[in-house]
Design a protein around this motif. Sequence first.
Motif, PDB file in Angstrom:
ATOM      1  N   ILE A 115       0.851  -1.199   0.000  1.00 34.51           N
ATOM      2  CA  ILE A 115       0.000   0.000   0.000  1.00 34.51           C
ATOM      3  C   ILE A 115       0.879   1.239   0.000  1.00 34.51           C
ATOM      4  CG2 ILE A 115      -1.828   1.251   1.180  1.00 34.51           C
ATOM      5  CD1 ILE A 115      -2.581  -1.147   2.657  1.00 34.51           C
ATOM      6  N   ASP A 116       0.662   2.111  -0.972  1.00 39.72           N
ATOM      7  CA  ASP A 116       1.228   3.459  -0.958  1.00 39.72           C
ATOM      8  C   ASP A 116       0.098   4.399  -0.562  1.00 39.72           C
ATOM      9  OD1 ASP A 116       3.625   2.436  -1.903  1.00 39.72           O
ATOM     10  OD2 ASP A 116       3.104   2.796  -4.004  1.00 39.72           O
ATOM     11  N   ALA A 117       0.320   5.212   0.458  1.00 34.54           N
ATOM     12  CA  ALA A 117      -0.754   6.090   0.915  1.00 34.54           C
ATOM     13  C   ALA A 117      -0.193   7.357   1.548  1.00 34.54           C
ATOM     14  CB  ALA A 117      -1.652   5.366   1.937  1.00 34.54           C
ATOM     15  N   ILE A 118      -0.968   8.430   1.437  1.00 34.26           N
ATOM     16  CA  ILE A 118      -0.702   9.680   2.154  1.00 34.26           C
ATOM     17  C   ILE A 118      -1.970  10.015   2.936  1.00 34.26           C
ATOM     18  CG2 ILE A 118      -0.175  12.142   1.977  1.00 34.26           C
ATOM     19  CD1 ILE A 118       1.301  11.524  -0.644  1.00 34.26           C
ATOM     20  N   ILE A 119      -1.820  10.140   4.250  1.00 30.97           N
ATOM     21  CA  ILE A 119      -2.937  10.460   5.139  1.00 30.97           C
ATOM     22  C   ILE A 119      -2.699  11.861   5.705  1.00 30.97           C
ATOM     23  CG2 ILE A 119      -4.306   9.671   7.115  1.00 30.97           C
ATOM     24  CD1 ILE A 119      -4.054   7.605   4.841  1.00 30.97           C
ATOM     25  N   ASP A 120      -3.702  12.735   5.610  1.00 29.44           N
ATOM     26  CA  ASP A 120      -3.495  14.102   6.121  1.00 29.44           C
ATOM     27  C   ASP A 120      -3.686  14.163   7.634  1.00 29.44           C
ATOM     28  OD1 ASP A 120      -6.203  14.241   6.685  1.00 29.44           O
ATOM     29  OD2 ASP A 120      -6.708  15.501   4.969  1.00 29.44           O
ATOM     30  N   LYS A 121      -3.464  15.353   8.212  1.00 29.40           N
ATOM     31  CA  LYS A 121      -3.454  15.485   9.674  1.00 29.40           C
ATOM     32  C   LYS A 121      -4.803  15.178  10.312  1.00 29.40           C
ATOM     33  CE  LYS A 121      -1.976  19.708   9.555  1.00 29.40           C
ATOM     34  NZ  LYS A 121      -1.505  21.041  10.030  1.00 29.40           N
ATOM     35  N   THR A 158      -7.786  10.338   3.726  1.00 29.87           N
ATOM     36  CA  THR A 158      -6.857   9.783   2.738  1.00 29.87           C
ATOM     37  C   THR A 158      -6.681  10.763   1.579  1.00 29.87           C
ATOM     38  OG1 THR A 158      -7.563   7.545   3.304  1.00 29.87           O
ATOM     39  CG2 THR A 158      -6.398   7.821   1.219  1.00 29.87           C
ATOM     40  N   VAL A 159      -5.449  11.254   1.390  1.00 27.65           N
ATOM     41  CA  VAL A 159      -5.127  12.141   0.276  1.00 27.65           C
ATOM     42  C   VAL A 159      -4.850  11.323  -0.986  1.00 27.65           C
ATOM     43  CG1 VAL A 159      -3.497  13.874  -0.574  1.00 27.65           C
ATOM     44  CG2 VAL A 159      -4.164  13.859   1.846  1.00 27.65           C
ATOM     45  N   PHE A 160      -4.146  10.224  -0.807  1.00 25.65           N
ATOM     46  CA  PHE A 160      -3.769   9.357  -1.926  1.00 25.65           C
ATOM     47  C   PHE A 160      -3.640   7.928  -1.408  1.00 25.65           C
ATOM     48  CE2 PHE A 160      -0.231   7.025  -3.858  1.00 25.65           C
ATOM     49  CZ  PHE A 160      -0.651   6.945  -5.185  1.00 25.65           C
ATOM     50  N   ALA A 161      -4.108   6.978  -2.196  1.00 25.89           N
ATOM     51  CA  ALA A 161      -3.942   5.568  -1.822  1.00 25.89           C
ATOM     52  C   ALA A 161      -3.925   4.713  -3.082  1.00 25.89           C
ATOM     53  CB  ALA A 161      -5.062   5.124  -0.896  1.00 25.89           C
ATOM     54  N   GLU A 162      -3.002   3.777  -3.126  1.00 29.39           N
ATOM     55  CA  GLU A 162      -2.875   2.884  -4.274  1.00 29.39           C
ATOM     56  C   GLU A 162      -2.236   1.586  -3.798  1.00 29.39           C
ATOM     57  OE1 GLU A 162      -1.811   4.145  -8.542  1.00 29.39           O
ATOM     58  OE2 GLU A 162       0.090   3.412  -7.717  1.00 29.39           O
ATOM     59  N   LEU A 179       5.054  11.201   9.528  1.00 29.40           N
ATOM     60  CA  LEU A 179       5.365   9.879  10.054  1.00 29.40           C
ATOM     61  C   LEU A 179       5.394   8.886   8.894  1.00 29.40           C
ATOM     62  CD1 LEU A 179       2.770   9.849  13.003  1.00 29.40           C
ATOM     63  CD2 LEU A 179       5.041  10.890  12.992  1.00 29.40           C
ATOM     64  N   ASN A 180       6.477   8.170   8.763  1.00 25.84           N
ATOM     65  CA  ASN A 180       6.583   7.109   7.750  1.00 25.84           C
ATOM     66  C   ASN A 180       6.428   5.761   8.451  1.00 25.84           C
ATOM     67  OD1 ASN A 180       7.316   8.759   5.350  1.00 25.84           O
ATOM     68  ND2 ASN A 180       9.041   9.306   6.649  1.00 25.84           N
ATOM     69  N   ILE A 181       5.461   4.978   7.997  1.00 26.03           N
ATOM     70  CA  ILE A 181       5.094   3.766   8.719  1.00 26.03           C
ATOM     71  C   ILE A 181       5.338   2.532   7.848  1.00 26.03           C
ATOM     72  CG2 ILE A 181       3.201   2.546   9.881  1.00 26.03           C
ATOM     73  CD1 ILE A 181       1.953   5.278  10.417  1.00 26.03           C
ATOM     74  N   GLN A 182       5.934   1.518   8.457  1.00 25.43           N
ATOM     75  CA  GLN A 182       6.093   0.210   7.833  1.00 25.43           C
ATOM     76  C   GLN A 182       5.289  -0.817   8.644  1.00 25.43           C
ATOM     77  OE1 GLN A 182       7.850  -0.726   4.960  1.00 25.43           O
ATOM     78  NE2 GLN A 182       7.926   1.503   4.663  1.00 25.43           N
ATOM     79  N   PHE A 183       4.672  -1.778   7.952  1.00 26.36           N
ATOM     80  CA  PHE A 183       3.946  -2.845   8.641  1.00 26.36           C
ATOM     81  C   PHE A 183       3.769  -4.017   7.691  1.00 26.36           C
ATOM     82  CE2 PHE A 183       0.793   0.134   6.900  1.00 26.36           C
ATOM     83  CZ  PHE A 183       0.074  -0.710   6.057  1.00 26.36           C
ATOM     84  N   LYS A 196       1.917  -5.461   2.731  1.00 26.57           N
ATOM     85  CA  LYS A 196       2.993  -4.676   3.334  1.00 26.57           C
ATOM     86  C   LYS A 196       2.778  -3.195   3.054  1.00 26.57           C
ATOM     87  CE  LYS A 196       6.243  -6.862   1.024  1.00 26.57           C
ATOM     88  NZ  LYS A 196       7.581  -7.314   0.570  1.00 26.57           N
ATOM     89  N   ALA A 197       3.367  -2.365   3.887  1.00 29.13           N
ATOM     90  CA  ALA A 197       3.361  -0.924   3.605  1.00 29.13           C
ATOM     91  C   ALA A 197       4.425  -0.629   2.564  1.00 29.13           C
ATOM     92  CB  ALA A 197       3.633  -0.144   4.886  1.00 29.13           C
ATOM     93  N   GLY A 198       4.060   0.186   1.568  1.00 32.85           N
ATOM     94  CA  GLY A 198       5.048   0.685   0.615  1.00 32.85           C
ATOM     95  C   GLY A 198       5.520   2.038   1.111  1.00 32.85           C
ATOM     96  N   LYS A 199       5.119   3.102   0.411  1.00 30.43           N
ATOM     97  CA  LYS A 199       5.378   4.476   0.879  1.00 30.43           C
ATOM     98  C   LYS A 199       4.118   4.947   1.606  1.00 30.43           C
ATOM     99  CE  LYS A 199       8.520   5.382  -2.971  1.00 30.43           C
ATOM    100  NZ  LYS A 199       8.736   6.134  -4.215  1.00 30.43           N
ATOM    101  N   PHE A 200       4.107   4.731   2.902  1.00 29.28           N
ATOM    102  CA  PHE A 200       2.910   4.997   3.724  1.00 29.28           C
ATOM    103  C   PHE A 200       3.231   6.139   4.683  1.00 29.28           C
ATOM    104  CE2 PHE A 200      -0.387   4.451   6.815  1.00 29.28           C
ATOM    105  CZ  PHE A 200      -1.428   3.813   6.164  1.00 29.28           C
ATOM    106  N   GLN A 201       2.632   7.302   4.417  1.00 31.74           N
ATOM    107  CA  GLN A 201       3.001   8.520   5.151  1.00 31.74           C
ATOM    108  C   GLN A 201       1.775   9.144   5.821  1.00 31.74           C
ATOM    109  OE1 GLN A 201       4.004  12.559   3.250  1.00 31.74           O
ATOM    110  NE2 GLN A 201       6.032  11.630   3.532  1.00 31.74           N
ATOM    111  N   VAL A 202       1.955   9.537   7.079  1.00 29.58           N
ATOM    112  CA  VAL A 202       0.913  10.249   7.830  1.00 29.58           C
ATOM    113  C   VAL A 202       1.436  11.646   8.138  1.00 29.58           C
ATOM    114  CG1 VAL A 202      -0.515  10.299   9.912  1.00 29.58           C
ATOM    115  CG2 VAL A 202       0.052   8.107   8.842  1.00 29.58           C
ATOM    116  N   ARG A 203       0.698  12.658   7.683  1.00 30.81           N
ATOM    117  CA  ARG A 203       1.099  14.054   7.964  1.00 30.81           C
ATOM    118  C   ARG A 203       0.534  14.489   9.311  1.00 30.81           C
ATOM    119  NH1 ARG A 203      -0.341  16.155   1.834  1.00 30.81           N
ATOM    120  NH2 ARG A 203       1.490  15.247   0.811  1.00 30.81           N
ATOM    121  N   THR A 204       1.311  15.294  10.035  1.00 32.90           N
ATOM    122  CA  THR A 204       0.866  15.708  11.386  1.00 32.90           C
ATOM    123  C   THR A 204       0.720  17.228  11.466  1.00 32.90           C
ATOM    124  OG1 THR A 204       3.135  15.946  12.235  1.00 32.90           O
ATOM    125  CG2 THR A 204       2.133  13.765  12.348  1.00 32.90           C
TER     126      THR A 204
END
Length: 364
Positions: free
Chosen positions: A133-139, A143-147, A319-323, A356-364
């Motif tokens: 999963i590639d995703a950008i989550i805003d504060k 979900t801003v972007f997910a693929e 925050l960059n998250i791996q799982f 698995k997490a790909g580029k998974f980012q949470v903005r704060t």
Amino acid sequence: MIHSLFLINCSGDIFLEKHWKSVVSQSVCDYFFEAQEKAADVENVPPVISTPHHYLISIYRDKLFFVSVIQTEVPPLFVIEFLHRVADTFQDYFGSSNVGDTLPTGQLSNIPWRRAGVKYTNNEAYFDVIEEIDAIIDKSGSTVFAEIQGVIDACIKLSGMPDLSLSFMNPRLLDDVSFHPCIRFKRWESERVLSFIPPDGNFRLISYRVSSQNLVAIPVYVKHNISFKENSSCGRFDITIGPKQNMGKTIEGITVTVHMPKVVLNMNLTPTQGSYTFDPVTKVLTWDVGKITPQKLPSLKGLVNLQSGAPKPEENPSLNIQFKIQQLAISGLKVNRLDMYGEKYKPFKGVKYVTKAGKFQVRT
């Protein structure tokens, strides 16, 4: 204009291919082979063949078919002239073609990716469905972007010349699918079934995307409160991570990496689970969480020490998250069944799923 070029002998063996953009699967030639079967003579194969996504424009010279793959409408004579120039060049370099109707003796099978006479004591076919999963989550948690980027890797140890069909519960989920050359593209287009004679051993069967955001489940959420006070030498760091859309599966191997602002000197934090490190040189915070147990969500809280007199950081870090989630394809893709034809034995079959997490980012 011309996307790909295939050279085919009279027996239907593709012995040379050239791609100018992305690779087009050899399966597209199934349309040409079908037209060739209907033609009474090799000279009567239609020079222009329309398929759902491509045009095949071909010429026949010196016992060879030069088959070009075109994605948009073009003047056919222009392409045919180009193919004749290619054929002329081949003739200048190699002389008159001496390509026979049968494969040379060094080629052990009419299937170029599989040798003949394969034998195993234990016949096995295993498939790994791996999704990132590639995703950008805003504060605010939106979900801003997910693929989802997915692959199906195969490990095939089967005797003889098995012909396999792999079907899915929900194949319409898949976008932008790339195939191994062994897959019959026409069968996929009409039935959404993967039909193929497999190579021996390990290989990548397909890769795909799931790009519709409403189909991409986000398996974790993060509650965060990261703040820096104006004219103060300290700040607050507080994050909690929990399961969201994980379909009842355990989320494990969680790591949170944060690139803190340059004015941060050190961090004094307390994790309720796992351990953390902070590098005062690179300003990178790494929290090794492990796996989530829903009864007690892991958190990391404490103080941030800043350079005295330095201005407040302009923006909070991301925050960059791996799982990893075992036995789950987060897209919902599921293998329905695997059927084998052409051989009489019953093989061992198995499918494993992992997300698995790909580029998974949470903005704060």
